[in-house]
Design an enzyme around this catalytic site. Structure first.
Site, PDB file in Angstrom:
ATOM      1  CG  ASP A  54       2.408  -1.316  11.526  1.00 46.82           C
ATOM      2  OD1 ASP A  54       2.274  -0.115  11.863  1.00 46.82           O
ATOM      3  OD2 ASP A  54       2.238  -1.698  10.367  1.00 46.82           O
ATOM      4  CG  ASP A  56       6.413   1.553  11.239  1.00 51.69           C
ATOM      5  OD1 ASP A  56       6.531   0.333  11.049  1.00 51.69           O
ATOM      6  OD2 ASP A  56       5.478   2.222  10.761  1.00 51.69           O
ATOM      7  CG  ASP A 125       3.372  11.068   5.277  1.00 50.52           C
ATOM      8  OD1 ASP A 125       3.640  11.130   6.491  1.00 50.52           O
ATOM      9  OD2 ASP A 125       2.680  10.147   4.786  1.00 50.52           O
TER      10      ASP A 125
HETATM   11  P1  ATP Z   1      -0.576   2.843   8.727  1.00 47.56           P
HETATM   12  O1  ATP Z   1      -1.300   2.999  10.030  1.00 47.56           O
HETATM   13  O2  ATP Z   1      -1.475   2.597   7.563  1.00 47.56           O
HETATM   14  O3  ATP Z   1       0.576   1.865   8.795  1.00 47.56           O
HETATM   15  P2  ATP Z   1       1.496   4.790   8.701  1.00 47.56           P
HETATM   16  O4  ATP Z   1       1.506   6.292   8.739  1.00 47.56           O
HETATM   17  O5  ATP Z   1       2.124   4.102   9.866  1.00 47.56           O
HETATM   18  O6  ATP Z   1       0.029   4.305   8.465  1.00 47.56           O
HETATM   19  P3  ATP Z   1       3.481   3.444   7.132  1.00 47.56           P
HETATM   20  O7  ATP Z   1       3.450   3.096   5.676  1.00 47.56           O
HETATM   21  O8  ATP Z   1       3.548   2.355   8.122  1.00 47.56           O
HETATM   22  O9  ATP Z   1       2.209   4.354   7.371  1.00 47.56           O
HETATM   23  O10 ATP Z   1       4.690   4.446   7.333  1.00 47.56           O
HETATM   24  C1  ATP Z   1       5.283   4.731   8.598  1.00 47.56           C
HETATM   25  C2  ATP Z   1       5.726   6.175   8.665  1.00 47.56           C
HETATM   26  O11 ATP Z   1       6.664   6.455   7.613  1.00 47.56           O
HETATM   27  C3  ATP Z   1       4.607   7.197   8.461  1.00 47.56           C
HETATM   28  O12 ATP Z   1       3.901   7.445   9.641  1.00 47.56           O
HETATM   29  C4  ATP Z   1       5.381   8.405   7.974  1.00 47.56           C
HETATM   30  O13 ATP Z   1       6.050   9.065   9.031  1.00 47.56           O
HETATM   31  C5  ATP Z   1       6.449   7.761   7.095  1.00 47.56           C
HETATM   32  N1  ATP Z   1       6.010   7.647   5.699  1.00 47.56           N
HETATM   33  C6  ATP Z   1       5.303   6.626   5.138  1.00 47.56           C
HETATM   34  N2  ATP Z   1       5.089   6.856   3.842  1.00 47.56           N
HETATM   35  C7  ATP Z   1       5.654   8.025   3.554  1.00 47.56           C
HETATM   36  C8  ATP Z   1       5.796   8.796   2.368  1.00 47.56           C
HETATM   37  N3  ATP Z   1       5.279   8.386   1.220  1.00 47.56           N
HETATM   38  N4  ATP Z   1       6.456   9.980   2.452  1.00 47.56           N
HETATM   39  C9  ATP Z   1       6.997  10.402   3.615  1.00 47.56           C
HETATM   40  N5  ATP Z   1       6.905   9.728   4.761  1.00 47.56           N
HETATM   41  C10 ATP Z   1       6.244   8.555   4.742  1.00 47.56           C
HETATM   42 MG    MG Z   2       2.502   1.933  10.012  1.00 47.11          MG
END
Ligand code: ATP
Ligand code: MG
Length: 404
Positions: A54, A56, A125
Site C-alpha cells: 500500500d 502511505d 520507527d
Molecule cells: P507494511 O509493509 O507491513 O505495511 P509498514 O512499514 O508500511 O509495513 P505501516 O503500519 O503501514 O507499516 O506504517 C507505515 C509507516 O508508518 C512505517 O513505514 C513507519 O514509517 C511508520 N510507523 C508505523 N508504525 C510505527 C510505529 N509503531 N512507530 C513509529 N513509526 C511507525
Molecule cells: Mg504500510
C-alpha cells in the site's frame, strides 16, 4: 537539518510503480498549497525491489484540511488520527506530519501533535521506514541515512532503540516482522534493547499486536515470523499456550501448516486463505490431539456438538490471556475446526455420508480441509469428493417456496 537527496538516476525507481491513486492525492494536496510525499513502507519496498502493498502519504495538511479536499475522505483513529482517502476502489492512507520526543521513555498513548517534515521522519520507527519519495521531482529525500541502510539491508532504529521500544513496544514486533520478511540484519543495540524491553510488549494494545500478527500470517512469511517470535522470547508472552506446546515438541504440525500457507501466498497470492482459515492452523493440531485423548476413554463417539464446544474452548485458550479475537473471527474458526471432524471423524471406523450441512462458513471449512490435504496427501481423495459434492450443492436451484 539538510536531507540527502537521491536522484532518479541513482535510485532508479520507475514512476510507473507508484499507484496512480496515490499520485492523484499528492497532486490535489499540492495544488491546495500543502507539502505531500509518499513515505514509509512503500518507499522501502521499492528500494528493496519488493512489490509495495500500500502507499502511505505524509503531508503538511491537517486532517480536517485533507477531508475538505476530497469527496470521499474519512478521518479515523483516536490514538493516531489519519485520513482515508477513497479514489475509485483504492484507499490511500494520509497522515499529517507530526512530532515526537525520541528520548522520552514513557508509553505513547496518543500521537497527534502536528510537526514538520523533518520531525515527522524522526518520530518514525526505523531508518528504512523514514524515507520520502517526491513524485514531482522523482527524488528520495533522506534525513536519517535510511537509503544507505536499505542498500546494506540493515535495520536501524531512528534514535535510541531502548527509548523507542519503551515508548511503543509494538516496534519490537515490527522489527521481527521486517527481519522475517526481508531477512534484514539488525543493528546490535536494537537486539540488546529487544531482549531488555521485551516484557514491555504486554503494555501495548492487544488489537495492534493482533493486527501485526494477522498481517504477517497473510504475508507469506508467517513461518519465519512465528519462529522469530519464539527465538526472541515473545511467544511465551503473547501466545503462552502455543509456546508451551512448541517447547514440549508436541506441535510441529503448526509449522507444516504455516509453511504451506506461506508457499500458497507467495506462489498463488489470489488463493491467500482468509484470516479465519490461517488462524485455524494455529489451533487445529492442538485440538485434534486434545480430542484424541478425550475420546480414548469414552465408549460412545463424540458428537459434533461436543466437538464444537471443545473447539470454542481451545480457541479461547490458545490466544489467552493477552490476545482477544473479534467474535466474527472466532465463530468462523469454530465452524472451520468443528467441520474437520465431519470430514475425518476422530473414530476412524465411523462412516460419514457426504452431506453438505447448512452451517455458516462451510466453504472456509473446505478450504482448511484442502490445506490439510496438501500436507497429508492421503486426504486428497476425500477432499476432492467433498469438494465435488459442495460444488454440486451450490449449483442446485434454490428450493421453491409456496406462495400463499
Ligand atoms: P507494511 O509493509 O507491513 O505495511 P509498514 O512499514 O508500511 O509495513 P505501516 O503500519 O503501514 O507499516 O506504517 C507505515 C509507516 O508508518 C512505517 O513505514 C513507519 O514509517 C511508520 N510507523 C508505523 N508504525 C510505527 C510505529 N509503531 N512507530 C513509529 N513509526 C511507525
Ligand atoms: Mg504500510
Amino acid at each position: 537539518m539538510t536531507p540527502r537527496i537521491y536522484e532518479k538516476s541513482e535510485h532508479q525507481i520507475p514512476k510507473e510503480k507508484i499507484d496512480p491513486a496515490a499520485l492523484i492525492v499528492i497532486e490535489t494536496l499540492r495544488k491546495a498549497g500543502h507539502i505531500a510525499y509518499i513515505v514509509g513502507g512503500s518507499v522501502r519496498d521499492l528500494i528493496l525491489s519488493h512489490p509495495p502493498k500500500d502507499f502511505d502519504l505524509s503531508t503538511s495538511a491537517k486532517p480536517e484540511e485533507i477531508k475538505r479536499l476530497f469527496n470521499r475522505c474519512f478521518l479515523i483513529g483516536k490514538r493516531f488520527r489519519l485520513a482515508h482517502v477513497h479514489i475509485g476502489s483504492k484507499v490511500i492512507e494520509v497522515a499529517t506530519f507530526r512530532k515526537g520526543d525520541n528520548t522520552n521513555e514513557s508509553l505513547i498513548v496518543e500521537d497527534n501533535e502536528w510537526g514538520n517534515e523533518v520531525e515527522d521522519v524522526l518520530r518514525r520507527d526505523f531508518t528504512i521506514n523514514g524515507l520520502y519519495y517526491d513524485p514531482q521531482t522523482e527524488t528520495i529525500i533522506d534525513y536519517v541515512d535510511g537509503y544507505k541502510d536499505a542498500k546494506k539491508s540493515l535495520l536501524r532504529a531512528i534514535g535510541n532503540p531502548f527509548a523507542r521500544f519503551k515508548q511503543d513496544p509494538v516496534r519490537m514486533i515490527r522489527l521481527l516482522k521486517f527481519r522475517a520478511r526481508f531477512g534484514v540484519l539488525i543493528e546490535e543495540t536494537a537486539i540488546t534493547a529487544l531482549f531488555e524491553c521485551r516484557n514491555e510488549i504486554l503494555k501495548s494494545s492487544q488489537a495492534r499486536i493482533l493486527e501485526e500478527l494477522l498481517r504477517m500470517l497473510e504475508s507469506g512469511y508467517g513461518d519465519p515470523f512465528i519462529k522469530l517470535l519464539a527465538e526472541h522470547g515473545f511467544l511465551p508472552l503473547l501466545l503462552p499456550k502455543l509456546s508451551e506446546s512448541f517447547e514440549q515438541g508436541q506441535n510441529d504440525a503448526v509449522f507444516e501448516f504455516l509453511k504451506e500457507i506461506d508457499s500458497i501466498v507467495l506462489s498463488e497470492p489470489k488463493k491467500t486463505p482468509s484470516r479465519s482459515v490461517f488462524l485455524s492452523a494455529l489451533v487445529f493440531p492442538l485440538l485434534e490431539r486434545h480430542l484424541r485423548l478425550l475420546s480414548e476413554n469414552r465408549e460412545k463417539p463424540m458428537h459434533l456438538g461436543e466437538i464444537q464446544e471443545e473447539a470454542n474452548f481451545m480457541i479461547r485458550d490458545a490466544f489467552a490471556p493477552f490476545l482477544i479475537l473479534p467474535k466474527k473471527l472466532s465463530s468462523s474458526m469454530v465452524s472451520i475446526l468443528t467441520s474437520q471432524f465431519r470430514f475425518t471423524p476422530i473414530e476412524k471406523k465411523k462412516q460419514t455420508r457426504q452431506r453438505i450441512p447448512a452451517i455458516p462458513d462451510f466453504n472456509l471449512a473446505l478450504q482448511f480441509f484442502e490445506l490439510r490435504s496438501r500436507i497429508e496427501p492421503g486426504l486428497q481423495t476425500l477432499y476432492q469428493e467433498w469438494d465435488y459434492f459442495w460444488k454440486k450443492h451450490r449449483e442446485r436451484p434454490p428450493k421453491r417456496t409456496r406462495r400463499r
